[in-house]
Design an enzyme around this catalytic site. Structure first.
Site, mmCIF file in Angstrom:
data_model
loop_
_atom_site.group_PDB
_atom_site.id
_atom_site.type_symbol
_atom_site.label_atom_id
_atom_site.label_comp_id
_atom_site.label_asym_id
_atom_site.label_seq_id
_atom_site.Cartn_x
_atom_site.Cartn_y
_atom_site.Cartn_z
ATOM 1 N N VAL A 1 -7.010 38.563 62.652
ATOM 2 C CA VAL A 1 -6.245 39.788 62.890
ATOM 3 C C VAL A 1 -6.695 40.813 61.863
ATOM 4 O O VAL A 1 -6.905 40.485 60.692
ATOM 5 C CB VAL A 1 -4.729 39.542 62.747
ATOM 6 C CG1 VAL A 1 -3.951 40.831 63.004
ATOM 7 C CG2 VAL A 1 -4.261 38.440 63.689
ATOM 8 N N CYS A 2 -6.875 42.047 62.306
ATOM 9 C CA CYS A 2 -7.150 43.149 61.395
ATOM 10 C C CYS A 2 -8.410 42.850 60.582
ATOM 11 O O CYS A 2 -9.408 42.356 61.115
ATOM 12 C CB CYS A 2 -5.909 43.380 60.522
ATOM 13 S SG CYS A 2 -5.843 44.945 59.647
ATOM 14 N N SER A 3 -8.379 43.112 59.286
ATOM 15 C CA SER A 3 -9.564 42.917 58.454
ATOM 16 C C SER A 3 -9.856 41.460 58.159
ATOM 17 O O SER A 3 -10.808 41.150 57.437
ATOM 18 C CB SER A 3 -9.425 43.700 57.141
ATOM 19 O OG SER A 3 -8.259 43.307 56.442
ATOM 20 N N SER B 1 -11.482 44.943 64.425
ATOM 21 C CA SER B 1 -10.787 44.900 63.147
ATOM 22 C C SER B 1 -9.866 46.113 63.091
ATOM 23 O O SER B 1 -9.726 46.842 64.081
ATOM 24 C CB SER B 1 -11.813 44.933 62.000
ATOM 25 O OG SER B 1 -11.189 44.703 60.756
#
Length: 240
Positions: free
Chosen positions: A99-101, A119
């Site tokens: 998830v995300c970065s 990202s």
């Protein structure tokens, strides 16, 4: 099904808790919050604590690996023990997700080379030095058994997507209703394609300030510099 969710100092809470709330409702789910050793982990807010329940060594082969993002993900993307564990786990996992970065940690482990991935919108350019094709217009990107999700709240979508793959659409829809996930935000500024210039500037400034406060400028530069140098050397080696 054993599900390992990585937690590290400075992770973003919703990145992990969002998918956790979905995945822990699978009938056979065994959730583990994993870090170097069990104990309290402080989220990027500096006040929220989440307990790591198991160590890397105690969790050698989970069925599903999920790596959240956070303001310190670039720093932890240089943690060789974490990266080695991610590589070993990925070799036997059914699904490997971020998830995300968190996708930067997968990229640093070498799992995203030559693949499409997403990202947080601000971190998409940071994927390129790792040989990743960054995708900014898809909330979930599925490549083989690797699934990456966009920023923060996209973790809930990722959790539901994974439940659909693991247990079928009917189960995913039931869980969606159980958690009453029916987003109706009061504003329409949740993607860079919709946000005003002022909103983007304010968001970028806020994230930059948080990065400075958490001393993440140097780790970020070091990570991306190392990745870039390694790719240049690899290209040079192939020519010879």
């Amino acid at each position: 099904m054993q599900i390992a969710i990585v937690v590290y100092p400075g992770f973003t809470a919703l990145d992990s808790i969002g998918p956790y709330e979905v995945l822990q409702r699978l009938p056979d789910a065994e959730i583990r919050f994993v870090w170097h050793e069990p104990g309290p982990i402080v989220a990027d807010s500096g006040v929220l604590l989440v307990g790591a329940t198991h160590s890397f060594d105690e969790t050698p082969s989970p069925d599903l690996l999920l790596v959240p993002g956070g303001m310190t993900s670039m720093e932890h993307a240089r943690d060789e023990k974490l990266l080695d564990w991610v590589r070993r786990v990925h070799a036997t996992s059914t699904w490997t997700a971020s998830v995300c970065s968190g996708s930067l940690i997968l990229a640093a482990a070498g799992l995203l080379d030559g693949r499409r991935a997403t990202s947080h919108w601000l971190m998409l350019p940071a994927l390129r030095p790792f040989g990743v094709d960054p995708v900014g217009d898809e909330r979930i990107v599925h490549e083989g058994k690797i699934v990456t999700a966009a920023g923060v709240s996209a973790g809930i979508d990722l959790g539901l997507w994974l439940v659909g793959e693991l247990a079928g659409r009917a189960q995913a829809e039931a869980i969606q209703l159980v958690i009453e996930y029916d987003p109706q935000p009061p504003f329409d500024s949740g993607h860079v394609s919709k946000a005003s210039a002022a909103a983007k500037a304010r968001a970028t400034k806020q994230l930059g300030k948080e990065s400075v406060q958490l001393h993440q400028i140097l780790p970020t530069v070091q990570l991306l510099w190392t990745a870039s140098i390694q790719r240049v050397r690899a290209r040079s080696a192939r020519k010879h």
